[in-house]
Structure formats: C-alpha cells, structure tokens
Motif scaffolding. Structure first.
Motif, PDB file in Angstrom:
ATOM      1  N   ARG A 239       0.893  -1.194  -0.006  1.00  0.00           N
ATOM      2  CA  ARG A 239      -0.072   0.244  -0.128  1.00  0.00           C
ATOM      3  C   ARG A 239       0.907   1.233   0.016  1.00  0.00           C
ATOM      4  O   ARG A 239       1.829   1.266   0.623  1.00  0.00           O
ATOM      5  CB  ARG A 239      -1.075   0.142   1.066  1.00  0.00           C
ATOM      6  CG  ARG A 239      -1.691   1.098   1.387  1.00  0.00           C
ATOM      7  CD  ARG A 239      -2.781   1.180   2.457  1.00  0.00           C
ATOM      8  NE  ARG A 239      -3.104   2.327   2.726  1.00  0.00           N
ATOM      9  CZ  ARG A 239      -4.266   2.723   3.506  1.00  0.00           C
ATOM     10  NH1 ARG A 239      -5.103   1.463   4.372  1.00  0.00           N
ATOM     11  NH2 ARG A 239      -4.787   3.829   4.036  1.00  0.00           N
ATOM     12  N   THR A 240       0.509   2.270  -0.703  1.00  0.00           N
ATOM     13  CA  THR A 240       1.321   3.438  -0.747  1.00  0.00           C
ATOM     14  C   THR A 240       0.245   4.754  -0.424  1.00  0.00           C
ATOM     15  O   THR A 240      -0.976   4.893  -1.032  1.00  0.00           O
ATOM     16  CB  THR A 240       1.833   3.753  -2.276  1.00  0.00           C
ATOM     17  OG1 THR A 240       2.697   2.615  -2.530  1.00  0.00           O
ATOM     18  CG2 THR A 240       2.445   5.168  -2.069  1.00  0.00           C
ATOM     19  N   ASP A 241       0.620   5.300   0.300  1.00  0.00           N
ATOM     20  CA  ASP A 241      -0.357   6.633   1.036  1.00  0.00           C
ATOM     21  C   ASP A 241       0.578   7.944   0.998  1.00  0.00           C
ATOM     22  O   ASP A 241       1.822   7.816   1.393  1.00  0.00           O
ATOM     23  CB  ASP A 241      -0.701   6.394   2.404  1.00  0.00           C
ATOM     24  CG  ASP A 241      -1.721   5.408   2.506  1.00  0.00           C
ATOM     25  OD1 ASP A 241      -2.721   5.231   1.796  1.00  0.00           O
ATOM     26  OD2 ASP A 241      -1.488   4.281   3.213  1.00  0.00           O
ATOM     27  N   THR A 242      -0.095   8.955   0.593  1.00  0.00           N
ATOM     28  CA  THR A 242       0.536  10.289   0.599  1.00  0.00           C
ATOM     29  C   THR A 242       0.201  10.781   2.184  1.00  0.00           C
ATOM     30  O   THR A 242      -0.938  11.020   2.316  1.00  0.00           O
ATOM     31  CB  THR A 242       0.161  11.408  -0.434  1.00  0.00           C
ATOM     32  OG1 THR A 242       0.397  10.871  -1.739  1.00  0.00           O
ATOM     33  CG2 THR A 242       0.850  12.593  -0.196  1.00  0.00           C
ATOM     34  N   LEU A 243       1.174  11.061   2.996  1.00  0.00           N
ATOM     35  CA  LEU A 243       0.730  11.410   4.294  1.00  0.00           C
ATOM     36  C   LEU A 243       0.633  12.875   4.484  1.00  0.00           C
ATOM     37  O   LEU A 243      -0.110  13.256   5.227  1.00  0.00           O
ATOM     38  CB  LEU A 243       1.745  10.933   5.234  1.00  0.00           C
ATOM     39  CG  LEU A 243       2.153   9.519   5.351  1.00  0.00           C
ATOM     40  CD1 LEU A 243       3.144   9.022   6.324  1.00  0.00           C
ATOM     41  CD2 LEU A 243       0.939   8.664   5.587  1.00  0.00           C
ATOM     42  N   PHE A 244       1.322  13.605   3.563  1.00  0.00           N
ATOM     43  CA  PHE A 244       1.302  14.986   3.771  1.00  0.00           C
ATOM     44  C   PHE A 244       1.746  15.779   2.271  1.00  0.00           C
ATOM     45  O   PHE A 244       2.611  15.317   1.755  1.00  0.00           O
ATOM     46  CB  PHE A 244       2.305  15.676   4.765  1.00  0.00           C
ATOM     47  CG  PHE A 244       2.442  16.871   4.913  1.00  0.00           C
ATOM     48  CD1 PHE A 244       1.327  17.694   5.683  1.00  0.00           C
ATOM     49  CD2 PHE A 244       3.482  17.845   4.875  1.00  0.00           C
ATOM     50  CE1 PHE A 244       1.416  18.961   5.767  1.00  0.00           C
ATOM     51  CE2 PHE A 244       3.460  19.274   4.866  1.00  0.00           C
ATOM     52  CZ  PHE A 244       2.144  19.759   5.603  1.00  0.00           C
ATOM     53  N   GLY A 245       1.141  16.906   2.007  1.00  0.00           N
ATOM     54  CA  GLY A 245       1.601  17.646   0.913  1.00  0.00           C
ATOM     55  C   GLY A 245       1.077  16.979  -0.333  1.00  0.00           C
ATOM     56  O   GLY A 245       0.376  16.032  -0.417  1.00  0.00           O
TER      57      GLY A 245
END
Length: 394
Positions: A239-245
């Motif tokens: 799984r790949t997530d953008t945590l910020f920005g």
C-alpha cells in the motif's frame, strides 16, 4: 496514491539533521509488526534538496512505533560541517525516534511532501529486519562514513531490506542517463549551487548509472521499491499513501539561469576587447578579474581532485581551462610566458573537443567563461614582454 487525513500525519518522520533528538531503547516486536518506507520529498535547505528516506517499524499490538533514520548528522557548527563535507570526511549515524513525538517539528512547517509505502513482509522477514537495524543502532555500529552517491540514508535502507528478504531488490543494469543528469533537476532553483557542484564533480558522475545505484536518490529509491517484487513474485509494496503535501518529482530547468546570462555577457565583453586588442595586444583590468576568478575555481578543482577524499570529483577535466596559476602567469613579465598562454588556449580548446565527444559534461553556465579564457589567452600570448607593463584599464 491516496491522500490520507490529518491523523495519519502523526507518523511523519523527523528531518535527517536534527541533532537534538536522542536514541530510543529497543523493545521486542510481535508477529503483528509492520514495516514501511517513508520518503520525504525535497525541501528548500541545502541538506534537504535531494529529499530523505527513512524506515518505519510499528507494532499495533504493543504500541511500538520507531523510525530508523540513517541521515542524522551534527549541524551545530555549519562551518565545521561544510569543511568536513568538502573534505569527504563526514560521518552520519543511524538514529531512532518515536514517530508520534515528531509532530511538532519539520514537515508541517517545511511543507515537504511525505509518502509512506507499507511493505508486504512476513513476520520472519520483519524480525530479521528488526534484528539487523537493532544491531546497526548500537553505539559501536551506528556511525558510518557518508558518501553522497554510494552510501547514504536511502542506500542503507536498501541494504537492510535485502538482508532481511535474502533477495536482491535492484539489479546492476545500466540506465541510459548519467548520475549528473539525475542530480541536476534538484538544483534548478539553486543556479549558483548548481554551477558550483557541476564544476566540482568530475568524470565519474558522467558515467551511466545502474538501477541499483540510482537508489541514492530517495525519490528514485521510492520508485525502485514501488516496482520491486519478492522472490515469490509478490509485489513488495502492499500500500502507498501520501501522508502530507502533494509530492512531485523534480523537473529539469526550462529557462536559462542567471549565471548563464552573466557568463555570456562576460564573453561578449571579452570578445569585443579582444577584437579591439588584436593589433595592439595588451593586458587589462578585465584580465585580472577574469583570471583571478578562474584561478580560484582552479584551486577548488585542485582541492577536490588531489586533496578531498571524494571519489566523484576526480579526475576533473575542467582543470584544462581553469588552472590555478592563471593569475600568477598574468603578471610574469618574461618572454617565455607566451608559451603558457598558448598552452592555455590549446588546452581549453582540447577540453571543448573532448567534452563534445562525451568525455565530461560542460555545464551551460561554464561554457562562456571557458570560451572567454581561450579568447583572452590568444591576446595575452601576443603581448610584448620587453619590460614591465602596468595593467591597463578596460
């Protein structure tokens, strides 16, 4: 890639340079532990221009949540840091930080994007990884000699993962681009630094890089991990997530930089002076400024080639036109000095030809300076040397 909500930001990792955070003691992890790679996208500070990678291990059943950061160094004395970095004797270390304790710092205020890749690893593989980084984190093991291309915060994580998986995640197949071409897009907003770094780096960075070697750049390492498969064919990233920005890869410069504009202006001025001086050759204040500056560049190239411990700065063919002796030769009033300037002209021309054949890259901003050196050398080798002649104003 999904954008998560604010609570996920609690897991953002610390910046790679904070000396104030202390190491954290280990506790055991259970079979429910998970592993992820955190990619911190480039920031504005010099040390943050190429981004950062860190390894996160967390265990929902025990509350264990530690970030392993191979990019920690002491920046309390900037002058000392820069001197050690230039010499090539800069030590980095692995530090451990509680992920949730890092909220108040860095990424929210620096506005740098953070991407998390959760890995698909068995409990046995995670325990092997945990054991590996735990041994690395011991006081006698945590310090290592930093190398920008070959040994840094990202390459160390790749080594740790491959140790745990017992399987190579990257191959040594060459790509069709050089190290330099991958490095430069990160410097598009720092044209002066771009010029300095490109002058300092030698032939090694103009060689094609391998897929494995590209992992020295955190964003390239993220791409490598995203495309990696385990030995059983399963995708490594679950799984790949953008945590910020809103992270984005750097793009090459699309406009001409200010140093390039200034350089071509100097070349035109030098060329006009040379046309004027062709029939009555003379030295000028312009030559003192030009060759004084070029001599300083030559001293830096000489330092990085013969004194610095860096491998990527030697050999450096820019020395063929940027010798550190130019300013001295300008004031030697001997007949034989014409051979020095003739040699400078021929050497600069040879470098231009060699670079054209791909021996070493010529940054666009340095080309006009090199051509100005060649043109003025033609005039200086014809200046009469029968007696002392003061430097005349331009």
């Amino acid at each position: 890639m999904r954008l998560t909500h604010i609570p996920v930001i609690l897991f953002i990792l610390i910046v790679p340079i904070l000396p104030g955070f202390h190491s954290i003691g280990h506790s055991q992890i259970s079979d429910s532990a998970r592993v992820s790679i955190l990619t911190i996208y480039p920031g504005d500070a010099i040390y943050a221009l190429w981004g950062h990678s860190a390894l996160r291990i967390w265990d929902p059943s025990t509350g264990f949540d530690i970030s392993y950061n191979y990019g920690t160094f002491d920046f309390r004395s900037p002058i000392s840091f820069m001197a050690r970095f230039a010499y090539g004797k800069l030590d980095y270390q692995l530090s451990l930080n509680r992920s949730q304790a890092l909220l108040g710092h860095s990424w929210l205020t620096q506005e740098r994007g953070v991407v998390q890749q959760e890995l698909s690893m068995s409990p046995e593989e995670i325990h092997a990884l945990y054991q590996f980084v735990s041994i690395n984190a011991r006081p006698e093991n945590r310090v290592y000699r930093y190398d920008f291309l070959y040994d840094n915060c990202a390459t160390r994580i790749l080594d740790a993962l491959e140790h745990a998986l017992q399987y190579p995640l990257a191959d040594s197949n060459l790509v069709d681009r050089s190290f330099r071409s991958y490095i430069r897009p990160y410097l598009k907003n720092q044209p002066e630094l771009d010029l300095a770094i490109n002058l300092a780096m030698g032939i090694p960075v103009d060689q094609p890089a391998s897929t494995r070697q590209l992992s020295f750049l955190p964003i390239e390492f993220q791409i490598l991990i995203e495309n990696a498969s385990k030995i059983n064919g399963e995708q490594l990233v679950a799984r790949t997530d953008t945590l910020f920005g809103q992270p984005s890869s750097p793009k090459p410069r699309e406009s001409i930089s200010l140093p390039t504009v200034i350089g071509w202006g100097i070349f035109v001025f030098g060329l006009l002076l040379s046309v004027k001086d062709f029939h009555t050759p003379k030295r000028r204040i312009f030559d003192s400024v030009l060759f004084g500056t070029i001599s300083l560049i030559g001293l830096l190239i000489t330092f990085f080639w013969f004194i610095s411990l860096h491998e990527i700065t030697r050999p450096n063919l820019h020395i063929m036109w940027a010798l550190p002796f130019h300013i001295i030769a300008l004031y030697i009033n001997k007949r034989w000095i014409k051979f020095y300037w003739a040699g400078t002209m021929l050497s600069g021309t040879a470098f231009l030809v060699a670079a054209g054949w791909g021996a070493q890259h010529i940054p666009l901003a340095t080309l006009p300076f090199m051509l100005t050196v060649v043109v003025r050398s033609i005039i200086l080798m014809r200046v009469p040397r029968t007696g002392f002649e003061p430097v005349l104003p331009a």
